[in-house]
Enzyme design. Structure first.
Site, mmCIF file in Angstrom:
data_model
loop_
_atom_site.group_PDB
_atom_site.id
_atom_site.type_symbol
_atom_site.label_atom_id
_atom_site.label_comp_id
_atom_site.label_asym_id
_atom_site.label_seq_id
_atom_site.Cartn_x
_atom_site.Cartn_y
_atom_site.Cartn_z
ATOM 1 N N GLU A 138 0.467 4.111 0.864
ATOM 2 C CA GLU A 138 -0.161 5.144 1.696
ATOM 3 C C GLU A 138 0.936 6.006 2.282
ATOM 4 O OE1 GLU A 138 -1.933 2.330 4.304
ATOM 5 O OE2 GLU A 138 -3.734 2.074 3.091
ATOM 6 N N GLU A 175 -8.619 -1.647 13.810
ATOM 7 C CA GLU A 175 -9.156 -2.523 12.766
ATOM 8 C C GLU A 175 -8.146 -3.633 12.508
ATOM 9 O OE1 GLU A 175 -9.885 -0.713 8.875
ATOM 10 O OE2 GLU A 175 -9.434 -2.674 7.988
ATOM 11 N N ARG A 219 -1.053 -6.454 12.431
ATOM 12 C CA ARG A 219 -2.052 -5.831 13.319
ATOM 13 C C ARG A 219 -2.510 -6.826 14.385
ATOM 14 N NH1 ARG A 219 -5.476 -1.688 10.477
ATOM 15 N NH2 ARG A 219 -3.874 -0.326 9.593
ATOM 16 N N SER A 244 -10.895 -6.615 7.385
ATOM 17 C CA SER A 244 -12.076 -6.196 6.634
ATOM 18 C C SER A 244 -12.552 -7.378 5.813
ATOM 19 C CB SER A 244 -11.760 -5.043 5.685
ATOM 20 O OG SER A 244 -11.621 -3.838 6.406
ATOM 21 N N ARG A 301 0.850 -1.188 0.000
ATOM 22 C CA ARG A 301 0.000 0.000 0.000
ATOM 23 C C ARG A 301 0.887 1.240 0.000
ATOM 24 N NH1 ARG A 301 -5.225 -1.894 2.221
ATOM 25 N NH2 ARG A 301 -5.262 -3.995 1.376
ATOM 26 N N ARG A 318 0.348 2.251 13.192
ATOM 27 C CA ARG A 318 -0.382 1.041 12.795
ATOM 28 C C ARG A 318 -0.395 0.798 11.285
ATOM 29 N NH1 ARG A 318 -3.728 5.112 13.579
ATOM 30 N NH2 ARG A 318 -5.365 5.331 12.024
ATOM 31 N N HIS A 319 0.354 1.589 10.529
ATOM 32 C CA HIS A 319 0.418 1.383 9.073
ATOM 33 C C HIS A 319 1.810 0.990 8.605
ATOM 34 C CE1 HIS A 319 -3.327 3.809 9.106
ATOM 35 N NE2 HIS A 319 -3.621 3.045 8.081
HETATM 36 O O1 4AD Z 1 -9.103 -3.358 5.012
HETATM 37 P P1 4AD Z 1 -8.256 -3.840 3.875
HETATM 38 O O2 4AD Z 1 -7.696 -2.828 2.977
HETATM 39 O O3 4AD Z 1 -9.142 -4.892 3.103
HETATM 40 C C1 4AD Z 1 -8.739 -5.668 2.034
HETATM 41 O O4 4AD Z 1 -7.605 -5.770 1.638
HETATM 42 C C2 4AD Z 1 -9.833 -6.514 1.476
HETATM 43 N N1 4AD Z 1 -9.422 -7.115 0.184
HETATM 44 C C3 4AD Z 1 -10.183 -7.568 2.446
HETATM 45 C C4 4AD Z 1 -11.319 -8.380 2.040
HETATM 46 O O5 4AD Z 1 -11.200 -9.569 1.907
HETATM 47 N N2 4AD Z 1 -12.446 -7.747 1.829
HETATM 48 O O6 4AD Z 1 -7.063 -4.702 4.488
HETATM 49 C C5 4AD Z 1 -7.348 -5.824 5.281
HETATM 50 C C6 4AD Z 1 -6.556 -5.767 6.575
HETATM 51 C C7 4AD Z 1 -6.850 -4.572 7.467
HETATM 52 O O7 4AD Z 1 -7.976 -4.784 8.291
HETATM 53 C C8 4AD Z 1 -5.571 -4.466 8.272
HETATM 54 O O8 4AD Z 1 -5.527 -5.426 9.317
HETATM 55 C C9 4AD Z 1 -4.537 -4.852 7.244
HETATM 56 O O9 4AD Z 1 -5.169 -5.628 6.272
HETATM 57 N N3 4AD Z 1 -3.956 -3.652 6.641
HETATM 58 C C10 4AD Z 1 -2.793 -3.101 7.014
HETATM 59 N N4 4AD Z 1 -1.895 -3.457 7.938
HETATM 60 C C11 4AD Z 1 -0.801 -2.681 8.080
HETATM 61 N N5 4AD Z 1 -0.545 -1.596 7.333
HETATM 62 C C12 4AD Z 1 -1.421 -1.187 6.379
HETATM 63 N N6 4AD Z 1 -1.161 -0.118 5.628
HETATM 64 C C13 4AD Z 1 -2.606 -1.963 6.180
HETATM 65 N N7 4AD Z 1 -3.650 -1.872 5.340
HETATM 66 C C14 4AD Z 1 -4.466 -2.901 5.631
HETATM 67 MG MG MG Z 2 -10.324 -2.177 5.935
#
Ligand code: 4AD
Ligand code: MG
Length: 428
Positions: free
Chosen positions: A212, A351, A402, A354, A210, A218-219
């Site tokens: 971001e 979180e 996480r 998802s 990502r 937490r990211h």
């Molecule tokens: O919420 P996210 O973006 O959801 C998906 O990737 C969907 N495809 C999931 C699905 O099956 N619908 O990412 C899922 C999880 C988040 O809840 C978080 O735990 C972790 O991935 N996550 C990160 N962890 C650390 N750093 C980041 N930048 C994260 N982005 C997401």
């Molecule tokens: Mg999410």
């Protein structure tokens, strides 16, 4: 025979053993010298008696963290803390450590996180840091075991991809010969294709990228995602699978490393048998009772989530998110299309996961692309799989770091990432 320290401790008094490890510390006295030898299983005192002159000499040239091999006899009536020592007969230096160390292994003062991450190879030699990653491995094993029992197969999908999975902005571009490509944000689209391919239940543990820009505790810009997808299922089935996977992970960790963790002051969460659920709209109501105004369609801020999280001692689901907040593949709630069959798993304010039921009807999928301002053409590699028999399906993505972070009560995701990738760090 070369033994680990843990195995050596179980041998009988006077057994001849060979131990390999690091010189964590040593003391040279007139009549006797002591080494604290460390390996991946623990530490043990090695005692060198005065009459072993050659050995005494070798010891006087040692450095902390030098790698050695020690042969000697086990003494189980020693005056050490655990009552055990090895009386050395020989000591071979396998590789000498340089001095001074960039970071102490047994020093009481804590270095700052940047210094620690820059010297991660040595930072991880500390027992408490090492324990984090052994814990993560146990949790993941508990989850994997459960998913296997539930007839999921583990799959591996490409990380170099042609289209955005979770939305356009946060992609790392990759030059793929004469084409533009990206590092994948999530295995989402591929695991769905595999449901059309007839596997019924798949999971993947792999990196997700990502781009971001925020730098928070937490990211990460590269994290490990545990992803599942299940055919002929909806979001409620996926939530149950998540709840049981998490419980299995915690059970596995507790039964293997629970004691070590509590000796470091870490008490694992006790997940409730059934994780409570609260809808997005109920969250808004809860917040408005606390004088926090959130308009329908807005995401919750970290402050909002703190308030919501304070109502729940452990894991809980937030369900029925607005469709506009969720990715194109999310199934709208039948009869109430502004909401969706989606959920997040939370632990207090964090979180962790998802997930959702997905759209399986190709025409609805096309509409969803357009609604999100995406060009359906860009996704034909994916939507083709929907035109020739796609079962209803659901799944989730769980961030391993996480999960480890909240379980071990750590406050920075970098602590639970071996070699974190964040806004400024790509090395080591
Ligand atoms: O919420 P996210 O973006 O959801 C998906 O990737 C969907 N495809 C999931 C699905 O099956 N619908 O990412 C899922 C999880 C988040 O809840 C978080 O735990 C972790 O991935 N996550 C990160 N962890 C650390 N750093 C980041 N930048 C994260 N982005 C997401
Ligand atoms: Mg999410």
């Amino acid at each position: 025979m070369s033994l680990s320290i843990a195995d050596a401790l179980t041998q009988e008094n006077d057994t001849e053993v060979t131990l390999n490890g690091w010189v964590q510390d040593f003391r040279v006295l007139k009549t006797v010298s002591f080494i604290v030898l460390r390996d991946h299983t623990g530490v043990l005192q090695v005692t060198v008696k005065k009459d072993k002159e050659v050995l005494q000499k070798a010891i006087s040239s040692l450095q902390r963290e030098t790698v050695v091999s020690v042969r000697g006899k086990l003494n189980k009536e020693a005056l050490t803390k655990n009552g055990i020592e090895v009386i050395a007969d020989s000591l071979t230096v396998l590789n000498k450590s340089a001095t001074p160390l960039p970071l102490g292994v047994i020093d009481k003062v804590n270095a700052d996180i940047e210094t620690r991450l820059n010297n991660r190879f040595i930072d991880l030699r500390k027992e408490e840091n090492n324990l984090i990653f052994r814990s993560e491995s146990e949790v993941l094993w508990g989850i994997r075991k459960y998913l296997h029992e539930q007839k999921f197969i583990e799959v591996h999908t490409p990380k170099i991809v042609a289209a955005a999975t979770e939305g356009g902005a946060d992609l790392f571009p990759v030059q793929y010969f004469e084409k533009n490509a990206y590092l994948n944000q999530s295995p989402q689209l591929y695991k769905e294709i595999l449901i059309s391919a007839g596997f019924n239940r798949v999971f993947e543990v792999g990196p997700a990228f990502r781009a971001e820009k925020h730098n928070t505790p937490r990211h990460l810009n590269e994290f490990t995602s545990i992803d599942i997808e299940m055919g002929f299922s909806d979001h409620t089935d996926a939530m149950r699978m998540l709840q049981e996977s998490i419980k299995s992970g915690i059970r596995q960790l507790k039964s293997t490393l629970g004691d070590s963790l509590s000796s470091h002051g870490i008490n694992l969460p006790e997940p409730p048998d059934e994780f409570p659920k609260i809808t997005y709209n109920e969250c808004i109501e809860l917040l408005s009772n606390r004088n926090e105004v959130v308009n329908f369609g807005s995401d919750f801020t970290p402050e909002n989530l703190k308030i919501i999280g304070s109502e729940f001692p452990s894991f809980y689901f937030i369900t029925e998110w607005p469709s506009e907040l969720r990715a194109f593949y999310t199934m709208p709630k039948p009869g109430q299309e502004s909401l969706s069959n989606s959920f997040d798993l939370q632990f207090k304010e964090f979180e962790i996961t998802s997930g959702a039921q997905r759209v399986h009807d190709p025409d609805m999928l096309e509409l969803r692309f357009r609604k999100k301002g995406l060009n359906p053409e860009d996704f034909s590699f994916y939507s083709n799989a929907f035109r020739y028999g796609m079962p209803p399906h659901a799944g989730w993505g769980l961030g391993l770091e996480r999960l480890t972070m909240i379980m071990l009560n750590m406050h920075n995701i970098r602590e639970v990432t071996l070699f974190p990738r964040d806004r400024t760090r790509i090395s080591p």
